[in-house]
Design a protein around this motif. Structure first.
Motif, PDB file in Angstrom:
ATOM      1  N   ASN A  91      38.652 155.007  22.494  1.00 37.92           N
ATOM      2  CA  ASN A  91      38.818 156.103  21.540  1.00 37.92           C
ATOM      3  C   ASN A  91      37.953 157.306  21.896  1.00 37.92           C
ATOM      4  O   ASN A  91      38.270 158.432  21.517  1.00 37.92           O
ATOM      5  CB  ASN A  91      38.496 155.619  20.125  1.00 37.92           C
ATOM      6  CG  ASN A  91      39.712 155.111  19.394  1.00 37.92           C
ATOM      7  OD1 ASN A  91      40.420 155.852  18.723  1.00 37.92           O
ATOM      8  ND2 ASN A  91      39.970 153.826  19.528  1.00 37.92           N
ATOM      9  N   TYR A 110      34.661 155.731  14.481  1.00 34.85           N
ATOM     10  CA  TYR A 110      35.355 155.874  15.754  1.00 34.85           C
ATOM     11  C   TYR A 110      34.907 157.153  16.451  1.00 34.85           C
ATOM     12  O   TYR A 110      34.944 158.236  15.866  1.00 34.85           O
ATOM     13  CB  TYR A 110      36.866 155.859  15.539  1.00 34.85           C
ATOM     14  CG  TYR A 110      37.382 154.453  15.374  1.00 34.85           C
ATOM     15  CD1 TYR A 110      37.901 153.750  16.450  1.00 34.85           C
ATOM     16  CD2 TYR A 110      37.278 153.798  14.148  1.00 34.85           C
ATOM     17  CE1 TYR A 110      38.335 152.440  16.312  1.00 34.85           C
ATOM     18  CE2 TYR A 110      37.709 152.484  14.008  1.00 34.85           C
ATOM     19  CZ  TYR A 110      38.233 151.818  15.089  1.00 34.85           C
ATOM     20  OH  TYR A 110      38.638 150.524  14.947  1.00 34.85           O
ATOM     21  N   GLU A 146      34.620 160.399  19.017  1.00 37.84           N
ATOM     22  CA  GLU A 146      35.547 161.431  19.482  1.00 37.84           C
ATOM     23  C   GLU A 146      35.201 161.911  20.878  1.00 37.84           C
ATOM     24  O   GLU A 146      35.900 162.752  21.423  1.00 37.84           O
ATOM     25  CB  GLU A 146      35.544 162.617  18.510  1.00 37.84           C
ATOM     26  CG  GLU A 146      36.125 162.284  17.139  1.00 37.84           C
ATOM     27  CD  GLU A 146      36.277 163.518  16.263  1.00 37.84           C
ATOM     28  OE1 GLU A 146      35.841 164.614  16.687  1.00 37.84           O
ATOM     29  OE2 GLU A 146      36.831 163.387  15.164  1.00 37.84           O
ATOM     30  N   SER A 178      44.556 157.809  25.277  1.00 34.11           N
ATOM     31  CA  SER A 178      44.871 159.232  25.300  1.00 34.11           C
ATOM     32  C   SER A 178      43.632 160.022  25.708  1.00 34.11           C
ATOM     33  O   SER A 178      42.499 159.571  25.505  1.00 34.11           O
ATOM     34  CB  SER A 178      45.362 159.692  23.917  1.00 34.11           C
ATOM     35  OG  SER A 178      45.745 161.051  23.935  1.00 34.11           O
ATOM     36  N   TRP A 179      43.854 161.185  26.293  1.00 37.76           N
ATOM     37  CA  TRP A 179      42.779 162.086  26.669  1.00 37.76           C
ATOM     38  C   TRP A 179      43.348 163.496  26.731  1.00 37.76           C
ATOM     39  O   TRP A 179      44.556 163.711  26.526  1.00 37.76           O
ATOM     40  CB  TRP A 179      42.159 161.678  28.004  1.00 37.76           C
ATOM     41  CG  TRP A 179      43.084 161.779  29.187  1.00 37.76           C
ATOM     42  CD1 TRP A 179      43.240 162.834  30.042  1.00 37.76           C
ATOM     43  CD2 TRP A 179      44.030 160.777  29.629  1.00 37.76           C
ATOM     44  NE1 TRP A 179      44.209 162.563  30.985  1.00 37.76           N
ATOM     45  CE2 TRP A 179      44.702 161.306  30.752  1.00 37.76           C
ATOM     46  CE3 TRP A 179      44.374 159.498  29.181  1.00 37.76           C
ATOM     47  CZ2 TRP A 179      45.690 160.601  31.431  1.00 37.76           C
ATOM     48  CZ3 TRP A 179      45.351 158.797  29.859  1.00 37.76           C
ATOM     49  CH2 TRP A 179      45.993 159.340  30.970  1.00 37.76           C
ATOM     50  N   TYR A 182      33.617 160.665  24.889  1.00 36.13           N
ATOM     51  CA  TYR A 182      33.385 159.577  25.828  1.00 36.13           C
ATOM     52  C   TYR A 182      31.946 159.069  25.759  1.00 36.13           C
ATOM     53  O   TYR A 182      30.997 159.853  25.747  1.00 36.13           O
ATOM     54  CB  TYR A 182      33.721 160.070  27.241  1.00 36.13           C
ATOM     55  CG  TYR A 182      33.104 159.252  28.344  1.00 36.13           C
ATOM     56  CD1 TYR A 182      33.669 158.044  28.718  1.00 36.13           C
ATOM     57  CD2 TYR A 182      31.954 159.689  29.003  1.00 36.13           C
ATOM     58  CE1 TYR A 182      33.106 157.283  29.733  1.00 36.13           C
ATOM     59  CE2 TYR A 182      31.387 158.936  30.014  1.00 36.13           C
ATOM     60  CZ  TYR A 182      31.963 157.733  30.373  1.00 36.13           C
ATOM     61  OH  TYR A 182      31.409 156.984  31.362  1.00 36.13           O
ATOM     62  N   GLU A 198      46.855 152.334  23.159  1.00 43.14           N
ATOM     63  CA  GLU A 198      46.385 153.520  22.452  1.00 43.14           C
ATOM     64  C   GLU A 198      45.399 154.273  23.337  1.00 43.14           C
ATOM     65  O   GLU A 198      44.219 154.409  23.018  1.00 43.14           O
ATOM     66  CB  GLU A 198      45.744 153.122  21.119  1.00 43.14           C
ATOM     67  CG  GLU A 198      46.710 152.380  20.193  1.00 43.14           C
ATOM     68  CD  GLU A 198      46.037 151.855  18.925  1.00 43.14           C
ATOM     69  OE1 GLU A 198      44.851 152.176  18.710  1.00 43.14           O
ATOM     70  OE2 GLU A 198      46.692 151.122  18.167  1.00 43.14           O
ATOM     71  N   LYS A 229      37.935 148.951  22.398  1.00 43.76           N
ATOM     72  CA  LYS A 229      38.753 149.921  21.669  1.00 43.76           C
ATOM     73  C   LYS A 229      37.943 151.161  21.301  1.00 43.76           C
ATOM     74  O   LYS A 229      38.421 152.292  21.428  1.00 43.76           O
ATOM     75  CB  LYS A 229      39.342 149.279  20.419  1.00 43.76           C
ATOM     76  CG  LYS A 229      40.259 150.216  19.648  1.00 43.76           C
ATOM     77  CD  LYS A 229      40.889 149.543  18.448  1.00 43.76           C
ATOM     78  CE  LYS A 229      41.825 150.520  17.722  1.00 43.76           C
ATOM     79  NZ  LYS A 229      42.446 149.904  16.525  1.00 43.76           N
ATOM     80  N   LEU A 230      36.705 150.967  20.820  1.00 38.63           N
ATOM     81  CA  LEU A 230      35.848 152.104  20.479  1.00 38.63           C
ATOM     82  C   LEU A 230      35.593 152.973  21.709  1.00 38.63           C
ATOM     83  O   LEU A 230      35.619 154.205  21.637  1.00 38.63           O
ATOM     84  CB  LEU A 230      34.532 151.604  19.899  1.00 38.63           C
ATOM     85  CG  LEU A 230      34.600 150.932  18.528  1.00 38.63           C
ATOM     86  CD1 LEU A 230      33.256 150.316  18.173  1.00 38.63           C
ATOM     87  CD2 LEU A 230      35.039 151.918  17.453  1.00 38.63           C
ATOM     88  N   ASN A 280      39.694 160.294  23.548  1.00 32.10           N
ATOM     89  CA  ASN A 280      40.728 161.060  22.846  1.00 32.10           C
ATOM     90  C   ASN A 280      40.496 162.567  22.862  1.00 32.10           C
ATOM     91  O   ASN A 280      41.442 163.344  22.979  1.00 32.10           O
ATOM     92  CB  ASN A 280      40.841 160.584  21.396  1.00 32.10           C
ATOM     93  CG  ASN A 280      41.421 159.196  21.288  1.00 32.10           C
ATOM     94  OD1 ASN A 280      41.934 158.651  22.261  1.00 32.10           O
ATOM     95  ND2 ASN A 280      41.334 158.607  20.107  1.00 32.10           N
ATOM     96  N   GLN A 281      39.266 162.986  22.715  1.00 34.88           N
ATOM     97  CA  GLN A 281      38.953 164.421  22.670  1.00 34.88           C
ATOM     98  C   GLN A 281      38.096 164.850  23.860  1.00 34.88           C
ATOM     99  O   GLN A 281      37.393 165.854  23.807  1.00 34.88           O
ATOM    100  CB  GLN A 281      38.235 164.762  21.368  1.00 34.88           C
ATOM    101  CG  GLN A 281      39.108 164.665  20.115  1.00 34.88           C
ATOM    102  CD  GLN A 281      40.310 165.595  20.161  1.00 34.88           C
ATOM    103  OE1 GLN A 281      41.458 165.146  20.144  1.00 34.88           O
ATOM    104  NE2 GLN A 281      40.067 166.892  20.252  1.00 34.88           N
TER     105      GLN A 281
END
Length: 278
Positions: free
Chosen positions: A97, A20, A22, A62-63, A24, A60, A93-94, A100-101
């Motif tokens: 994800n 997964y 981390e 998030s950022w 973009y 799910e 989904k990937l 997220n960071q």
């Protein structure tokens, strides 16, 4: 390989172990041409017998804001049925994800990036809405109409057969639904559970036969979108209604749910619905 070139499912992330991300990366999105699955139904690209959308919810999302603080949201995406590609769900989904960071200056920047990347993958404009997790727009509701699930039918065939679709002479306008829809992922074989709504005006559908037909998808392997198009084309061919809407609300899997709908031109699109199982 170009950034969003559709390829065979053998090269997709579906059914494979994946790391997964981390950060973009729009290259993670994997488009799948719709044409190959539509051809067996007699549907030609550019001559679609329906209008419609594929509505996705992502739970799910998030950022990070500019100061590094995490933000969360529920996303709603709408892909037009006339887009040449659907987007494979695991790749979606990937891709999400990867946010997220990743830091963004504003909510508007996140939406603009999502709309750009998803449109490039789908081959058509995609609309994006982001909701707070307590937003009333996400409240669960019930399907309108008459439920078929209490009918006492005997079933021994779990493949879709249009032969079960029978009509009478009476012309009616009604809405029917069932929570017994189930199909299977065409690659992994994982079950996809859902509810299906049928709204039509035309010769009255024989209810027991309709329920048998819908349950027939229980061992059928296909994508959500194509199952809905299969149901739509079978109903049009067998019942010949004046107006028809077929809407499926599939249960969330991997943080994503999908709700495709197809309708005869001129039929009003349904209001956005979220069921308790989603």
């Amino acid at each position: 390989m170009s950034r969003h070139r559709p390829d065979t499912l053998e090269h997709s992330p579906l059914g494979r172990e994946s790391a997964y991300p981390e950060r973009y990366d729009a290259r993670l999105l994997y488009p799948i041409p719709r044409a190959a699955n539509r051809a067996p139904l007699g549907i030609e690209e550019g001559k679609l017998p329906f209008i419609g959308e594929d509505e996705w919810h992502a739970f799910e999302v998030s950022w990070l804001n500019a100061r590094g603080k995490p933000l969360v949201a529920v996303a709603r995406f709408r892909l037009p049925a006339e887009s040449p590609n659907l987007i494979e769900s695991k790749s979606w989904k990937l891709y999400l994800n990867g946010f997220n960071q990743t830091r963004f200056e504003s909510l508007e920047q996140v939406i603009a990036l999502l709309e750009r990347d998803l449109a490039q993958a789908a081959g058509a404009p995609v609309t994006v809405e982001l909701f707070g997790v307590d937003d009333e727009a996400l409240a669960a509701c019930r399907l309108p109409g008459e439920c078929l699930d209490e009918l006492d039918v005997e079933i021994d065939d779990y493949t879709p057969s249009a032969e079960y679709l029978r009509v009478g002479e009476e012309i009616v306008e009604e809405t029917l639904y069932s929570h017994l829809l189930k199909s299977n992922c065409p690659v992994t074989g994982q079950p996809d559970w859902g509810s299906v709504l049928i709204r039509y005006r035309g010769p009255k559908l024989e209810r027991e036969g309709l329920l048998r037909y819908l349950i027939g998808y229980r061992q059928h392997q296909d994508f959500h979108e194509h199952c809905v198009e299969h149901i739509f084309t079978d109903l049009m061919a067998r019942a010949r209604p004046e107006r028809l809407l077929v809407l499926a609300r599939y249960v969330r899997r991997g943080g994503l749910d999908i709700s495709p709908w197809r309708a005869t031109p001129g039929e009003c699109p349904p209001e956005s619905l979220r069921l308790a199982r989603q």
